[in-house]
Write a protein that holds these residues in place. Structure first.
Motif, mmCIF file in Angstrom:
data_model
loop_
_atom_site.group_PDB
_atom_site.id
_atom_site.type_symbol
_atom_site.label_atom_id
_atom_site.label_comp_id
_atom_site.label_asym_id
_atom_site.label_seq_id
_atom_site.Cartn_x
_atom_site.Cartn_y
_atom_site.Cartn_z
ATOM 1 N N THR A 290 1.219 -1.741 -0.098
ATOM 2 C CA THR A 290 -0.071 0.334 0.205
ATOM 3 C C THR A 290 1.128 1.034 -0.003
ATOM 4 O O THR A 290 2.043 1.191 1.153
ATOM 5 C CB THR A 290 -0.904 0.226 0.974
ATOM 6 O OG1 THR A 290 -1.946 1.285 1.102
ATOM 7 C CG2 THR A 290 -0.429 0.302 2.700
ATOM 8 N N ALA B 200 4.433 8.570 -4.842
ATOM 9 C CA ALA B 200 5.543 7.935 -4.408
ATOM 10 C C ALA B 200 6.008 6.315 -5.112
ATOM 11 O O ALA B 200 5.264 5.745 -5.729
ATOM 12 C CB ALA B 200 5.141 7.378 -2.590
ATOM 13 N N SER C 239 -1.064 11.158 -3.753
ATOM 14 C CA SER C 239 0.180 12.022 -2.783
ATOM 15 C C SER C 239 -0.955 11.041 -1.444
ATOM 16 O O SER C 239 -1.849 11.349 -1.559
ATOM 17 C CB SER C 239 -0.190 13.258 -2.542
ATOM 18 O OG SER C 239 0.212 14.446 -3.761
HETATM 19 C C1 LIG Z 1 -8.493 4.854 -4.641
HETATM 20 S S1 LIG Z 1 -6.416 4.717 -2.837
HETATM 21 C C2 LIG Z 1 -5.636 3.388 -3.738
HETATM 22 C C3 LIG Z 1 -4.781 3.255 -2.838
HETATM 23 C C4 LIG Z 1 -4.177 1.795 -2.773
HETATM 24 N N1 LIG Z 1 -4.942 0.908 -2.764
HETATM 25 C C5 LIG Z 1 -3.333 1.857 -1.429
HETATM 26 O O1 LIG Z 1 -3.005 0.194 -1.744
HETATM 27 O O2 LIG Z 1 -2.058 1.959 -2.106
HETATM 28 C C6 LIG Z 1 -5.679 6.368 -4.071
HETATM 29 C C7 LIG Z 1 -4.855 7.329 -3.499
HETATM 30 O O3 LIG Z 1 -3.788 6.611 -3.135
HETATM 31 C C8 LIG Z 1 -2.756 7.338 -2.814
HETATM 32 N N2 LIG Z 1 -1.439 6.595 -3.360
HETATM 33 C C9 LIG Z 1 -2.023 5.977 -4.663
HETATM 34 N N3 LIG Z 1 -0.770 5.241 -5.011
HETATM 35 C C10 LIG Z 1 0.437 6.823 -4.740
HETATM 36 C C11 LIG Z 1 1.570 6.392 -4.777
HETATM 37 N N4 LIG Z 1 2.285 6.323 -5.507
HETATM 38 N N5 LIG Z 1 2.158 7.923 -3.934
HETATM 39 C C12 LIG Z 1 1.140 8.812 -3.206
HETATM 40 N N6 LIG Z 1 0.186 8.326 -3.225
HETATM 41 C C13 LIG Z 1 -0.331 7.364 -3.595
HETATM 42 C C14 LIG Z 1 -3.075 8.410 -2.621
HETATM 43 O O4 LIG Z 1 -3.652 9.278 -1.918
HETATM 44 C C15 LIG Z 1 -4.272 8.233 -3.823
HETATM 45 O O5 LIG Z 1 -5.212 9.112 -3.315
#
Ligand SMILES: C[S@@+](CC[C@H](N)C(=O)[O-])C[C@H]1O[C@@H](n2cnc3c(N)ncnc32)[C@H](O)[C@@H]1O
Length: 237
Positions: free
Chosen positions: A102, A182, A210
């Protein structure tokens, strides 16, 4: 941050149904037989409704396809993986759930911010910041735990959440960091404090995806970063 189990799924799938946060370098790992189908849900873009996505998975499975539903991070952390699995179960479609890494944890480690450190914290809170204006998260109660808070999808409501955390007792000077994209090539890290984090996000024009981390673990980064830079420049040589 792809798990080996997910990599095996990519090489075996007939159809990869993926969302917007999946890096194209990951999609490139799909087997030659695989068809890629976009089913993303992301602010500002045309988004498939959740029921449509679940129905599509069921339809493909019933057509005899081997389907990989690929999401960014872990499918079951703010990723609707649980909802989709329940829909498959209700439809009698056999499935397996593959864990991912995650963003709220991988993003911290990639930014040299340890999620836990002895003497600083013994818990870490993962929270979603969307809908913070209507939902039932008691930000004051989270603040009173004194444990670091990692926010997903919180950019829009960041000022309001920060205010509520301060009203809940977190000092305005509590260290905060925003980690954008990230582990991706355009990763950015902005360091701040709780009272300034929303203004800093705006000033740096930071957008999605983010995560925002608020808590004393953020300041550990300063103690690590020289060593991290040294290792990075050595690796680049
Ligand atoms: C719908 S959620 C999905 C989360 C995902 N299932 C996880 O476990 O990382 C989407 C949010 O996750 C976070 N997110 C996902 N990928 C990211 C990344 N590479 N860098 C920073 N935040 C990220 C951000 O807050 C984004 O708006």
């Amino acid at each position: 941050m792809l798990t080996l189990d997910a990599l095996a799924g990519l090489s075996q799938a007939d159809v990869v149904v993926h969302d917007a946060l999946v890096d194209r370098r990951v999609l490139a790992l799909a087997g030659p037989q695989a068809r890629l189908e976009f089913a993303g849900k992301r602010g500002g873009r045309p988004s498939a409704e959740q029921d449509d996505i679940s129905n599509r998975l069921i339809e493909l499975a019933r057509a005899g396809k081997r389907v990989l539903r690929l999401k960014g991070g872990d499918p079951c952390v703010f990723g609707r993986g649980g909802e989709e699995a329940l829909a498959l179960k209700a439809a009698g479609v056999p499935f397996r759930i593959i864990p991912g890494v995650t963003a709220g944890l991988a993003g911290l480690t990639a930014a040299a911010i340890p999620a836990t450190l002895r003497g600083i914290n013994r818990a870490i809170i993962l929270a979603a910041g969307y809908g913070a204006d209507q939902d039932g998260v008691d930000w004051g109660a989270l603040a009173r735990t004194g444990q670091p808070i990692v926010l997903y999808m919180a950019m829009r409501n960041l000022a309001k959440i920060a205010d509520e955390l301060m009203r809940g007792g977190l000092p305005p000077t509590t260290p905060a960091a925003i980690v954008v994209s990230a582990t991706m090539v355009d990763e950015r890290i902005v360091l701040s404090t709780l009272d300034r984090v929303a203004a800093d996000a705006q000033a740096h024009q930071l957008g999605a995806p983010s995560i925002i981390v608020i808590g004393n673990i953020v300041s550990v980064r300063e103690r690590l970063i020289d060593a991290v830079h040294m290792a990075e420049s050595e690796a680049a040589r």
